[in-house]
Design a protein around this motif. Structure first.
Motif, mmCIF file in Angstrom:
data_model
loop_
_atom_site.group_PDB
_atom_site.id
_atom_site.type_symbol
_atom_site.label_atom_id
_atom_site.label_comp_id
_atom_site.label_asym_id
_atom_site.label_seq_id
_atom_site.Cartn_x
_atom_site.Cartn_y
_atom_site.Cartn_z
ATOM 1 N N SER A 90 0.932 -1.170 -0.052
ATOM 2 C CA SER A 90 0.039 0.067 0.009
ATOM 3 C C SER A 90 0.869 1.246 -0.144
ATOM 4 O O SER A 90 0.465 2.324 -0.569
ATOM 5 C CB SER A 90 -0.769 -0.255 1.058
ATOM 6 N N ARG A 94 2.256 4.470 -6.457
ATOM 7 C CA ARG A 94 1.483 4.110 -7.427
ATOM 8 C C ARG A 94 1.899 4.496 -8.802
ATOM 9 O O ARG A 94 2.746 5.664 -8.899
ATOM 10 C CB ARG A 94 -0.076 4.744 -7.469
ATOM 11 N N ASP A 98 -1.839 3.345 -13.360
ATOM 12 C CA ASP A 98 -2.745 3.054 -12.643
ATOM 13 C C ASP A 98 -3.802 4.267 -12.817
ATOM 14 O O ASP A 98 -4.929 4.251 -12.376
ATOM 15 C CB ASP A 98 -2.427 3.138 -11.044
ATOM 16 N N LYS A 99 -3.278 5.387 -13.304
ATOM 17 C CA LYS A 99 -4.265 6.528 -13.803
ATOM 18 C C LYS A 99 -4.887 6.540 -14.941
ATOM 19 O O LYS A 99 -5.721 7.222 -15.267
ATOM 20 C CB LYS A 99 -3.542 7.668 -13.669
ATOM 21 N N HIS A 345 -6.149 8.586 -8.160
ATOM 22 C CA HIS A 345 -5.904 7.166 -7.978
ATOM 23 C C HIS A 345 -7.228 6.647 -7.400
ATOM 24 O O HIS A 345 -7.761 5.571 -7.902
ATOM 25 C CB HIS A 345 -4.947 6.588 -7.267
ATOM 26 N N GLU A 346 -7.722 7.359 -6.476
ATOM 27 C CA GLU A 346 -8.806 6.939 -5.537
ATOM 28 C C GLU A 346 -10.206 6.889 -6.612
ATOM 29 O O GLU A 346 -11.072 6.235 -6.555
ATOM 30 C CB GLU A 346 -9.072 7.626 -4.592
ATOM 31 N N THR A 347 -10.227 8.131 -7.281
ATOM 32 C CA THR A 347 -11.375 8.154 -8.460
ATOM 33 C C THR A 347 -11.549 7.285 -9.422
ATOM 34 O O THR A 347 -12.307 6.711 -9.851
ATOM 35 C CB THR A 347 -11.292 9.704 -8.946
ATOM 36 N N GLU A 349 -10.074 4.296 -9.091
ATOM 37 C CA GLU A 349 -10.415 3.046 -8.433
ATOM 38 C C GLU A 349 -12.022 2.735 -8.373
ATOM 39 O O GLU A 349 -12.624 1.723 -8.643
ATOM 40 C CB GLU A 349 -9.741 2.693 -7.219
ATOM 41 N N SER A 350 -12.554 4.016 -8.071
ATOM 42 C CA SER A 350 -13.996 4.147 -7.705
ATOM 43 C C SER A 350 -14.762 3.768 -8.999
ATOM 44 O O SER A 350 -15.889 3.054 -9.146
ATOM 45 C CB SER A 350 -14.599 5.340 -7.013
ATOM 46 N N ASN A 352 -13.469 2.076 -11.571
ATOM 47 C CA ASN A 352 -13.273 0.595 -12.045
ATOM 48 C C ASN A 352 -14.558 -0.382 -11.094
ATOM 49 O O ASN A 352 -15.224 -1.406 -11.620
ATOM 50 C CB ASN A 352 -12.041 0.115 -11.750
ATOM 51 N N GLN A 353 -14.664 0.070 -9.661
ATOM 52 C CA GLN A 353 -15.757 -0.557 -8.917
ATOM 53 C C GLN A 353 -17.128 -0.223 -9.854
ATOM 54 O O GLN A 353 -17.937 -1.452 -9.630
ATOM 55 C CB GLN A 353 -15.586 -0.092 -7.716
#
Length: 435
Positions: A90, A94, A98-99, A345-347, A349-350, A352-353
């Motif tokens: 973690s 990154r 990943d972006k 990165h968090e966006t 991932e969101s 993709n979910q």
């Protein structure tokens, strides 16, 4: 304004645009009030492939696994190692990949091409900044000269001597000297007056104030290194370059130098240590030569050339040097850029979910029955992997599982084992009573 604000501001603006597009759907050039239509709230079971844990049915108690079905839990050391590895993963930075939005998401949302364009622009901007950093580092290694910075005339010199005709002015009054002291007030010029009615030849000796200090090399060392006057650090660097080029460093003991014939003539020894070089250089470094100007002070009224101008090259610190150094050492805006990176990165991932949840809903709408059955099988496999269960709980919970041909034999074996166990207990009890 600091030197790193243009580049840092550009990167920060690019990061802000990337994040604003991902969160609000604002493309470059769109008004700030424009937003992409929401695609619905987060729906569908979370976790891979469609959920990380099974959802309990209403009215049913949560499933409890028998201890006999569970395998031995990992030891505490293994758990700690797994936790350390998880934190290391973690904490790992990154990557750029990943972006990037997946191709399927870009096909679903054509407006996402604006985000990819911003990403490509950010990549070019990072490359440009990195290339400029390298150029600045190379520029700082070279001496910089500039003649346009305003400084007082006396600030360029350490001392000044004017030598007049000794026969005309006598041995005690033919020299005019000025030497810099810590309390010297800088001035824009010097004015020297002496009475006389005949033309006089004078010699001006100007000693430049080198910063950092420079030294004149011994003639033998100057011929060897190709330097006449230079700073101590540049002289040591030139010596090291000569040693490295001619492979004079001892291969067995790196601390020593095997002197060639030129080094032996200069340092007067066949072998010396690296640590001895600064001390031995002291006797080979002399004060730099002064600038000598021969001038005629004419009293002839017909001579119109009473003013003479001379060009003197001086080295001064480039005003941009400090700004470039601060640019390389500055960490301003890095924290804000890193924060924007994490948000991007968090966006992603969101997104993709949400794509996984959308695929789940689409598949469910096409064939609910088959999809639910496949989903249950997938959940069962995931549960089995997560809990290390031996056997197949999904099959064992159905009645058909116990109506197969082996069930009668299994029941007979079970009762036989129970009878044998009870028989042994009774025999042990009778043997205890008889004794």
């Amino acid at each position: 304004m600091s030197a790193d604000e243009p580049s840092g501001g550009a990167r920060r603006a690019t990061k802000s645009k990337l994040f604003e597009f991902l969160v609000h759907g604002v493309r470059p050039g769109m008004p700030s009030a424009t937003r992409m239509a929401p695609q619905g709230s987060a729906m569908g079971p979370p976790g891979p492939p469609y959920g990380a844990s099974p959802t309990a049915r209403p009215g049913n108690p949560p499933p409890i696994l028998e201890q006999s079905r569970k395998r031995t839990a990992p030891t505490q050391v293994q758990q700690q190692q797994a936790a350390v590895q998880s934190r290391a993963r973690s904490a790992k930075r990154r990557r750029m990949v990943d972006k990037i939005l997946p191709q399927k998401i870009r096909e679903l949302v054509p407006e996402s091409q604006a985000y990819m364009d911003l990403l490509a622009f950010e990549r070019k901007l990072d490359q440009t900044i990195m290339r400029k950093r390298v150029d600045i580092q190379e520029a700082l290694k070279r001496p910089m000269k500039t003649g346009k910075q305003k400084r007082k005339f006396s600030s360029f010199f350490k001392s000044l001597v004017i030598e007049l005709d000794k026969d005309l002015y006598g041995p005690d009054n033919h020299l005019v000297e000025w030497h810099r002291t810590p309390s010297t007030q800088e001035t824009d010029g010097f004015q020297v007056k002496r009475p006389g009615d005949v033309s006089v030849r004078c010699t001006l000796l100007l000693m430049l104030d080198y910063q950092p200090p420079q030294f004149k090399l011994d003639p033998r060392l100057a011929r060897l290194l190709g330097l006449h006057t230079q700073t101590r650090s540049a002289i040591v660097q030139a010596l090291w370059q000569y040693i490295k080029t001619n492979k004079l460093q001892d291969s067995h003991d790196k601390e020593y130098i095997a002197c060639d014939k030129y080094f032996q003539q200069i340092f007067d020894c066949p072998r010396l240590k690296f640590s001895e070089i600064p001390q031995r250089l002291t006797s080979l470094l002399l004060p730099p030569d002064p600038i000598i100007i021969n001038h005629l002070i004419s009293v002839d009224l017909s001579d119109q050339k009473k003013t003479a101008c001379y060009d003197i090259d001086v080295e001064v610190d480039d005003p941009l040097k400090c700004q470039m150094s601060s640019f390389l050492l500055s960490t301003a805006n890095q924290q804000e850029i890193a924060g924007l990176d994490n948000k991007i990165h968090e966006t992603i991932e969101s997104i993709n979910q949400l794509k996984i949840q959308r695929d789940f809903m689409l598949s469910f709408s096409k064939d609910p029955k088959c999809y639910i059955q496949e989903w249950l099988r997938s959940q069962s496999r995931d549960l089995k992997i997560m809990t290390d269960v031996v056997g197949s709980p999904e099959e064992e919970r159905r009645a058909e599982f116990y109506q197969q041909s082996w069930s009668q034999e299994a029941v007979s074996r079970y009762f036989y084992c129970k009878i044998q166990q009870r028989r042994q207990e009774l025999e042990q009890a009778i043997a205890v009573r008889t004794t």
